[in-house]
Design a protein around this motif. Structure first.
Motif, PDB file in Angstrom:
ATOM      1  N   GLY A  15       0.812  -1.225   0.000  1.00 19.07           N
ATOM      2  CA  GLY A  15       0.000   0.000   0.000  1.00 19.07           C
ATOM      3  C   GLY A  15       0.835   1.261   0.000  1.00 19.07           C
ATOM      4  O   GLY A  15       0.634   2.165  -0.826  1.00 19.07           O
ATOM      5  N   ILE A  16       1.782   1.318   0.909  1.00 17.06           N
ATOM      6  CA  ILE A  16       2.651   2.501   0.993  1.00 17.06           C
ATOM      7  C   ILE A  16       3.536   2.588  -0.249  1.00 17.06           C
ATOM      8  O   ILE A  16       3.737   3.665  -0.810  1.00 17.06           O
ATOM      9  CB  ILE A  16       3.489   2.465   2.285  1.00 17.06           C
ATOM     10  CG1 ILE A  16       2.575   2.596   3.496  1.00 17.06           C
ATOM     11  CG2 ILE A  16       4.563   3.551   2.277  1.00 17.06           C
ATOM     12  CD1 ILE A  16       3.250   2.342   4.830  1.00 17.06           C
ATOM     13  N   GLY A  17       4.059   1.437  -0.689  1.00 14.42           N
ATOM     14  CA  GLY A  17       4.916   1.412  -1.871  1.00 14.42           C
ATOM     15  C   GLY A  17       4.208   1.891  -3.120  1.00 14.42           C
ATOM     16  O   GLY A  17       4.769   2.654  -3.917  1.00 14.42           O
ATOM     17  N   ALA A  18       2.945   1.478  -3.308  1.00 14.88           N
ATOM     18  CA  ALA A  18       2.174   1.927  -4.476  1.00 14.88           C
ATOM     19  C   ALA A  18       1.962   3.438  -4.419  1.00 14.88           C
ATOM     20  O   ALA A  18       2.072   4.128  -5.447  1.00 14.88           O
ATOM     21  CB  ALA A  18       0.841   1.184  -4.552  1.00 14.88           C
ATOM     22  N   ALA A  19       1.678   3.957  -3.230  1.00 21.26           N
ATOM     23  CA  ALA A  19       1.475   5.402  -3.089  1.00 21.26           C
ATOM     24  C   ALA A  19       2.754   6.171  -3.415  1.00 21.26           C
ATOM     25  O   ALA A  19       2.730   7.173  -4.135  1.00 21.26           O
ATOM     26  CB  ALA A  19       1.000   5.720  -1.670  1.00 21.26           C
ATOM     27  N   ILE A  20       3.889   5.697  -2.917  1.00 19.46           N
ATOM     28  CA  ILE A  20       5.164   6.370  -3.199  1.00 19.46           C
ATOM     29  C   ILE A  20       5.519   6.239  -4.679  1.00 19.46           C
ATOM     30  O   ILE A  20       6.006   7.189  -5.293  1.00 19.46           O
ATOM     31  CB  ILE A  20       6.281   5.821  -2.285  1.00 19.46           C
ATOM     32  CG1 ILE A  20       5.983   6.215  -0.833  1.00 19.46           C
ATOM     33  CG2 ILE A  20       7.650   6.328  -2.724  1.00 19.46           C
ATOM     34  CD1 ILE A  20       6.876   5.556   0.187  1.00 19.46           C
ATOM     35  N   PHE A  21       5.250   5.069  -5.275  1.00 23.16           N
ATOM     36  CA  PHE A  21       5.482   4.867  -6.705  1.00 23.16           C
ATOM     37  C   PHE A  21       4.709   5.913  -7.512  1.00 23.16           C
ATOM     38  O   PHE A  21       5.236   6.494  -8.458  1.00 23.16           O
ATOM     39  CB  PHE A  21       5.048   3.449  -7.091  1.00 23.16           C
ATOM     40  CG  PHE A  21       5.366   3.040  -8.503  1.00 23.16           C
ATOM     41  CD1 PHE A  21       6.541   2.360  -8.804  1.00 23.16           C
ATOM     42  CD2 PHE A  21       4.484   3.310  -9.551  1.00 23.16           C
ATOM     43  CE1 PHE A  21       6.839   1.967 -10.102  1.00 23.16           C
ATOM     44  CE2 PHE A  21       4.772   2.920 -10.846  1.00 23.16           C
ATOM     45  CZ  PHE A  21       5.948   2.253 -11.122  1.00 23.16           C
ATOM     46  N   ILE A  22       3.447   6.149  -7.126  1.00 24.13           N
ATOM     47  CA  ILE A  22       2.608   7.150  -7.821  1.00 24.13           C
ATOM     48  C   ILE A  22       3.227   8.536  -7.696  1.00 24.13           C
ATOM     49  O   ILE A  22       3.352   9.263  -8.685  1.00 24.13           O
ATOM     50  CB  ILE A  22       1.173   7.145  -7.258  1.00 24.13           C
ATOM     51  CG1 ILE A  22       0.468   5.834  -7.615  1.00 24.13           C
ATOM     52  CG2 ILE A  22       0.378   8.341  -7.777  1.00 24.13           C
ATOM     53  CD1 ILE A  22      -0.822   5.581  -6.848  1.00 24.13           C
ATOM     54  N   VAL A  23       3.619   8.918  -6.492  1.00 26.20           N
ATOM     55  CA  VAL A  23       4.202  10.246  -6.272  1.00 26.20           C
ATOM     56  C   VAL A  23       5.490  10.412  -7.080  1.00 26.20           C
ATOM     57  O   VAL A  23       5.711  11.448  -7.722  1.00 26.20           O
ATOM     58  CB  VAL A  23       4.462  10.486  -4.768  1.00 26.20           C
ATOM     59  CG1 VAL A  23       5.275  11.747  -4.540  1.00 26.20           C
ATOM     60  CG2 VAL A  23       3.141  10.551  -4.007  1.00 26.20           C
ATOM     61  N   LEU A  24       6.329   9.386  -7.087  1.00 29.15           N
ATOM     62  CA  LEU A  24       7.602   9.470  -7.812  1.00 29.15           C
ATOM     63  C   LEU A  24       7.418   9.554  -9.326  1.00 29.15           C
ATOM     64  O   LEU A  24       8.321  10.015 -10.030  1.00 29.15           O
ATOM     65  CB  LEU A  24       8.501   8.284  -7.450  1.00 29.15           C
ATOM     66  CG  LEU A  24       9.081   8.303  -6.034  1.00 29.15           C
ATOM     67  CD1 LEU A  24       9.848   7.024  -5.748  1.00 29.15           C
ATOM     68  CD2 LEU A  24       9.969   9.528  -5.824  1.00 29.15           C
ATOM     69  N   ARG A  25       6.257   9.119  -9.829  1.00 27.28           N
ATOM     70  CA  ARG A  25       5.979   9.243 -11.269  1.00 27.28           C
ATOM     71  C   ARG A  25       5.974  10.700 -11.725  1.00 27.28           C
ATOM     72  O   ARG A  25       6.195  10.996 -12.892  1.00 27.28           O
ATOM     73  CB  ARG A  25       4.608   8.636 -11.611  1.00 27.28           C
ATOM     74  CG  ARG A  25       4.547   7.164 -11.589  1.00 27.28           C
ATOM     75  CD  ARG A  25       3.102   6.694 -11.784  1.00 27.28           C
ATOM     76  NE  ARG A  25       2.422   7.404 -12.831  1.00 27.28           N
ATOM     77  CZ  ARG A  25       2.267   6.959 -14.070  1.00 27.28           C
ATOM     78  NH1 ARG A  25       2.750   5.785 -14.403  1.00 27.28           N
ATOM     79  NH2 ARG A  25       1.630   7.657 -14.979  1.00 27.28           N
ATOM     80  N   TYR A  26       5.677  11.595 -10.802  1.00 27.59           N
ATOM     81  CA  TYR A  26       5.611  13.010 -11.151  1.00 27.59           C
ATOM     82  C   TYR A  26       6.993  13.652 -11.236  1.00 27.59           C
ATOM     83  O   TYR A  26       7.130  14.772 -11.708  1.00 27.59           O
ATOM     84  CB  TYR A  26       4.740  13.768 -10.143  1.00 27.59           C
ATOM     85  CG  TYR A  26       3.276  13.436 -10.291  1.00 27.59           C
ATOM     86  CD1 TYR A  26       2.491  14.084 -11.234  1.00 27.59           C
ATOM     87  CD2 TYR A  26       2.676  12.453  -9.502  1.00 27.59           C
ATOM     88  CE1 TYR A  26       1.150  13.777 -11.382  1.00 27.59           C
ATOM     89  CE2 TYR A  26       1.338  12.138  -9.642  1.00 27.59           C
ATOM     90  CZ  TYR A  26       0.580  12.802 -10.584  1.00 27.59           C
ATOM     91  OH  TYR A  26      -0.739  12.482 -10.734  1.00 27.59           O
TER      92      TYR A  26
END
Length: 185
Positions: A15-26
């Motif tokens: 859960g946390i990893g997916a959220a950070i992955f999304i943020v890092l996409r930016y």
């Protein structure tokens, strides 16, 4: 410590990893030579989490992070590349039991093993699976998508090879080596 493939810690990491992955996409660096192709930092993070928590976590973080990120950023999901993000996460995670980073070990043999696996995984994903998916699912022109896949793949291989390796090494250095703590008498 026994490494379980799926436990509460792994589920939370997904859960946390997916959220950070999304943020890092930016956080991207445009290459300019190929449309819709950038240097991305999210695969560096995906590599770290996958080698800590394994292939299920890596695959789900790649799948959820990329698909939700696409939906939020572009309003639709580009499934051929989402599939590759999941595949890459699984590939990174396949060696989690061989690497001993949670025990503070990430020497030259581990560095070489990690990089051989990440290069093979990303080459298959970005050079073949993504372009073939673009052609099959979206009827994109072959020349365009193979160029995009090759450029994206090379950029991700180099980025993960340098900064992913460095991040994993730094993480390993923060871990207590097995047997390094002695009971005082």
């Amino acid at each position: 410590m026994k490494k379980d493939l799926l436990n509460i810690r792994t589920i939370v990491a997904i859960g946390i990893g997916a959220a950070i992955f999304i943020v890092l996409r930016y956080i991207t660096i445009p290459v300019g030579i190929v449309p819709n192709t950038t240097v991305q930092l999210n695969y560096i993070f995906l590599a770290l989490i996958a080698v800590i928590y394994g292939p299920i976590a890596g695959g789900l973080i790649g799948l959820l992070g990329h698909s939700i990120g696409d939906a939020l950023q572009y309003g639709n999901v580009w499934w051929s590349w989402v599939i590759v993000s999941a595949l890459v996460g699984v590939g990174f995670g396949l060696i989690w039991r061989k690497l001993k980073i949670s025990e503070g070990i990430f020497g030259w043999k581990s560095v070489v093993l990690f990089n051989v696996v990440q290069i093979i995984t990303q080459a298959i994903g970005w050079f073949l699976v993504a372009p073939l998916g673009d052609i099959t699912i979206y009827a994109e022109p072959a020349k365009k998508v193979f160029l995009q896949g090759i450029v994206a793949g090379v950029l991700d291989i180099v980025t993960v090879g340098i900064f992913g390796t460095l991040l994993i090494w730094i993480y390993a250095k923060t871990q207590t080596k097995k047997g390094s703590l002695k009971k005082e008498e």
